[in-house]
Design an enzyme around this catalytic site. Sequence first.
Site, PDB file in Angstrom:
ATOM      1  N   ASP A  92       0.749  -0.935   0.191  1.00 59.91           N
ATOM      2  CA  ASP A  92      -0.211  -0.009  -0.217  1.00 59.91           C
ATOM      3  C   ASP A  92       0.696   1.041   0.296  1.00 59.91           C
ATOM      4  OD1 ASP A  92      -2.681  -1.434   0.445  1.00 59.91           O
ATOM      5  OD2 ASP A  92      -2.901  -0.810   2.085  1.00 59.91           O
ATOM      6  N   CYS A 120     -17.666 -15.474  -7.063  1.00 58.21           N
ATOM      7  CA  CYS A 120     -18.953 -15.004  -6.205  1.00 58.21           C
ATOM      8  C   CYS A 120     -20.836 -15.469  -6.751  1.00 58.21           C
ATOM      9  CB  CYS A 120     -19.081 -13.163  -6.936  1.00 58.21           C
ATOM     10  SG  CYS A 120     -17.456 -12.665  -5.698  1.00 58.21           S
ATOM     11  N   CYS A 147     -24.805 -14.355  -6.434  1.00 58.58           N
ATOM     12  CA  CYS A 147     -24.278 -13.923  -4.525  1.00 58.58           C
ATOM     13  C   CYS A 147     -24.098 -11.795  -4.513  1.00 58.58           C
ATOM     14  CB  CYS A 147     -23.232 -14.411  -3.558  1.00 58.58           C
ATOM     15  SG  CYS A 147     -22.579 -13.473  -1.981  1.00 58.58           S
ATOM     16  N   CYS A 156     -22.685  -8.525  -0.380  1.00 57.45           N
ATOM     17  CA  CYS A 156     -21.640  -7.445  -0.055  1.00 57.45           C
ATOM     18  C   CYS A 156     -22.950  -6.000  -0.390  1.00 57.45           C
ATOM     19  CB  CYS A 156     -20.833  -7.687  -0.798  1.00 57.45           C
ATOM     20  SG  CYS A 156     -20.389  -8.076  -2.222  1.00 57.45           S
ATOM     21  N   CYS A 205     -24.691  -3.468   2.293  1.00 59.61           N
ATOM     22  CA  CYS A 205     -23.736  -2.006   2.353  1.00 59.61           C
ATOM     23  C   CYS A 205     -24.927  -1.052   2.917  1.00 59.61           C
ATOM     24  CB  CYS A 205     -22.797  -1.769   1.525  1.00 59.61           C
ATOM     25  SG  CYS A 205     -22.325   0.008   1.620  1.00 59.61           S
ATOM     26  N   CYS A 239     -18.598   5.526   1.118  1.00 63.95           N
ATOM     27  CA  CYS A 239     -17.634   4.493   2.063  1.00 63.95           C
ATOM     28  C   CYS A 239     -17.463   5.092   3.774  1.00 63.95           C
ATOM     29  CB  CYS A 239     -16.975   3.820   1.294  1.00 63.95           C
ATOM     30  SG  CYS A 239     -16.120   2.621   1.847  1.00 63.95           S
ATOM     31  N   CYS A 283     -14.691  -0.071   8.416  1.00 61.57           N
ATOM     32  CA  CYS A 283     -16.095  -0.847   8.050  1.00 61.57           C
ATOM     33  C   CYS A 283     -15.682  -2.413   7.800  1.00 61.57           C
ATOM     34  CB  CYS A 283     -17.083   0.363   7.299  1.00 61.57           C
ATOM     35  SG  CYS A 283     -17.893  -0.156   6.717  1.00 61.57           S
ATOM     36  N   CYS A 287     -19.414  -5.225   4.622  1.00 65.56           N
ATOM     37  CA  CYS A 287     -19.405  -5.907   3.459  1.00 65.56           C
ATOM     38  C   CYS A 287     -18.615  -7.218   3.612  1.00 65.56           C
ATOM     39  CB  CYS A 287     -18.796  -4.922   2.027  1.00 65.56           C
ATOM     40  SG  CYS A 287     -17.096  -4.452   2.512  1.00 65.56           S
ATOM     41  N   CYS A 298     -19.789 -11.429   3.722  1.00 71.02           N
ATOM     42  CA  CYS A 298     -19.781 -12.593   2.980  1.00 71.02           C
ATOM     43  C   CYS A 298     -19.515 -13.662   2.700  1.00 71.02           C
ATOM     44  CB  CYS A 298     -18.229 -12.009   1.884  1.00 71.02           C
ATOM     45  SG  CYS A 298     -17.663 -13.329   1.031  1.00 71.02           S
TER      46      CYS A 298
HETATM   47  S1  SF4 Z   1     -20.958 -11.045  -0.290  1.00 71.95           S
HETATM   48 FE1  SF4 Z   1     -18.229 -12.131  -1.113  1.00 71.95          FE
HETATM   49  S2  SF4 Z   1     -19.188 -13.539  -2.225  1.00 71.95           S
HETATM   50 FE2  SF4 Z   1     -20.749 -12.543  -2.186  1.00 71.95          FE
HETATM   51  S3  SF4 Z   1     -20.897 -10.873  -4.112  1.00 71.95           S
HETATM   52 FE3  SF4 Z   1     -20.046  -9.934  -1.951  1.00 71.95          FE
HETATM   53  S4  SF4 Z   1     -17.225 -11.012  -2.463  1.00 71.95           S
HETATM   54 FE4  SF4 Z   1     -19.030 -11.867  -3.911  1.00 71.95          FE
HETATM   55  S1  SF4 Z   2     -16.721  -0.833   3.674  1.00 70.94           S
HETATM   56 FE1  SF4 Z   2     -18.879   0.223   4.480  1.00 70.94          FE
HETATM   57  S2  SF4 Z   2     -19.554   1.307   3.731  1.00 70.94           S
HETATM   58 FE2  SF4 Z   2     -17.614   0.801   2.350  1.00 70.94          FE
HETATM   59  S3  SF4 Z   2     -18.336  -0.186   0.438  1.00 70.94           S
HETATM   60 FE3  SF4 Z   2     -18.134  -1.920   2.645  1.00 70.94          FE
HETATM   61  S4  SF4 Z   2     -19.852  -1.579   3.622  1.00 70.94           S
HETATM   62 FE4  SF4 Z   2     -19.975   0.124   2.772  1.00 70.94          FE
END
Ligand code: SF4
Ligand code: SF4
Length: 319
Positions: A138, A192, A195, A198, A202, A218, A245, A248, A252
């Site tokens: 990073d 994925c 699905c 996420c 959010c 975000c 956060c 998301c 998963c």
């Molecule tokens: S929750 Fe995980 S598996 Fe489902 S769409 Fe999001 S990243 Fe992909």
């Molecule tokens: S970190 Fe939190 S606010 Fe950002 S995209 Fe993921 S769930 Fe949404």
Amino acid sequence: MEFYLKRYDNSIILKDIIKTFSYLIGFEKVGFTKPVELHHEFNNLVNWLSLGYNASMSYLEKNLDKRRDIKLIMPDVRSVIVFAHSYFTNTSHDSDNFKVSRYAWGNDYHKVMFKKIKQVINMIKGYVTDLKYKIYIDTGPVLEKQWAVLSGIGWQGKNSLVLSKELGSYFFIGVLLTNIDFEPDLAIKEHCGSCTRCIDACPTKAIVKPKVIDSRRCISFWTIEKRIDENIPDEIDLKGWIFGCDICQEVCPWNKKARISSDKQFYPFRFGTNIKEEFIKNLSYEKFMEFTKNSPIRRSKYLGFLKNYYHILRNSNET
Ligand code: SF4
Ligand code: SF4
């Protein structure tokens, strides 16, 4: 080949030695790939920037040519090696308030990862003369997630993070550029499927489409990356997150069976999983600097951290 193997055992190739050594010092996955130009990823990045999705992170607009062509960073690079280190501890947050993202519960990953990759380099030097290398965690114009995908560490999930069947998404990525010509590993398929957990979970609708995050919405951006002269918009409910956060990632399914980190430095040994309100209320600048020593939380800066606190208080008064 520009390097010379000082010692060579026909039964073991250097790539296998690197992988085995890396696993021994705590990395869960290591992938190798070639330093190709990232045209597709670059176009996505340019498009993302043009839509303003980087919010005030203007540093992401710099050195775009280097992000596309890694040879502009290191002309004699022959391989890109990607290291993945789990920080998953199978621990949940103590409460819904003043939550800290899991990646920041322990010591600053930049230092931990850098030290471990340096150990790998020192080991390689035992086999190779004239080793040239650069390390990125990073820290520069390197598209770490894309290199992780190309090297077979995982696939990019709809939450934009790299996912692995074994590690879920709770892992750090480190990139090592070397002048050694290694056989590349194969990229893996995306898993994925249909699905959308996420995206649905959010709370601020920041995942505008699969793999695309609008940082302006975000919580992670607002609690970690905002500039000191920026205020969190009223419509952004931090949902109790004071730093980062994980929503998301928490939803998963691949994180349900994530492998637990072998390194206790990433465990919640500093303050637990949440920051106690009593502590924040009495937080002086000096105390903040002391408490964030060798912690990723320092990135939010003292004023930014207090802004997060007051925003959470406002959110809870409104509900
Ligand atoms: S929750 Fe995980 S598996 Fe489902 S769409 Fe999001 S990243 Fe992909
Ligand atoms: S970190 Fe939190 S606010 Fe950002 S995209 Fe993921 S769930 Fe949404």
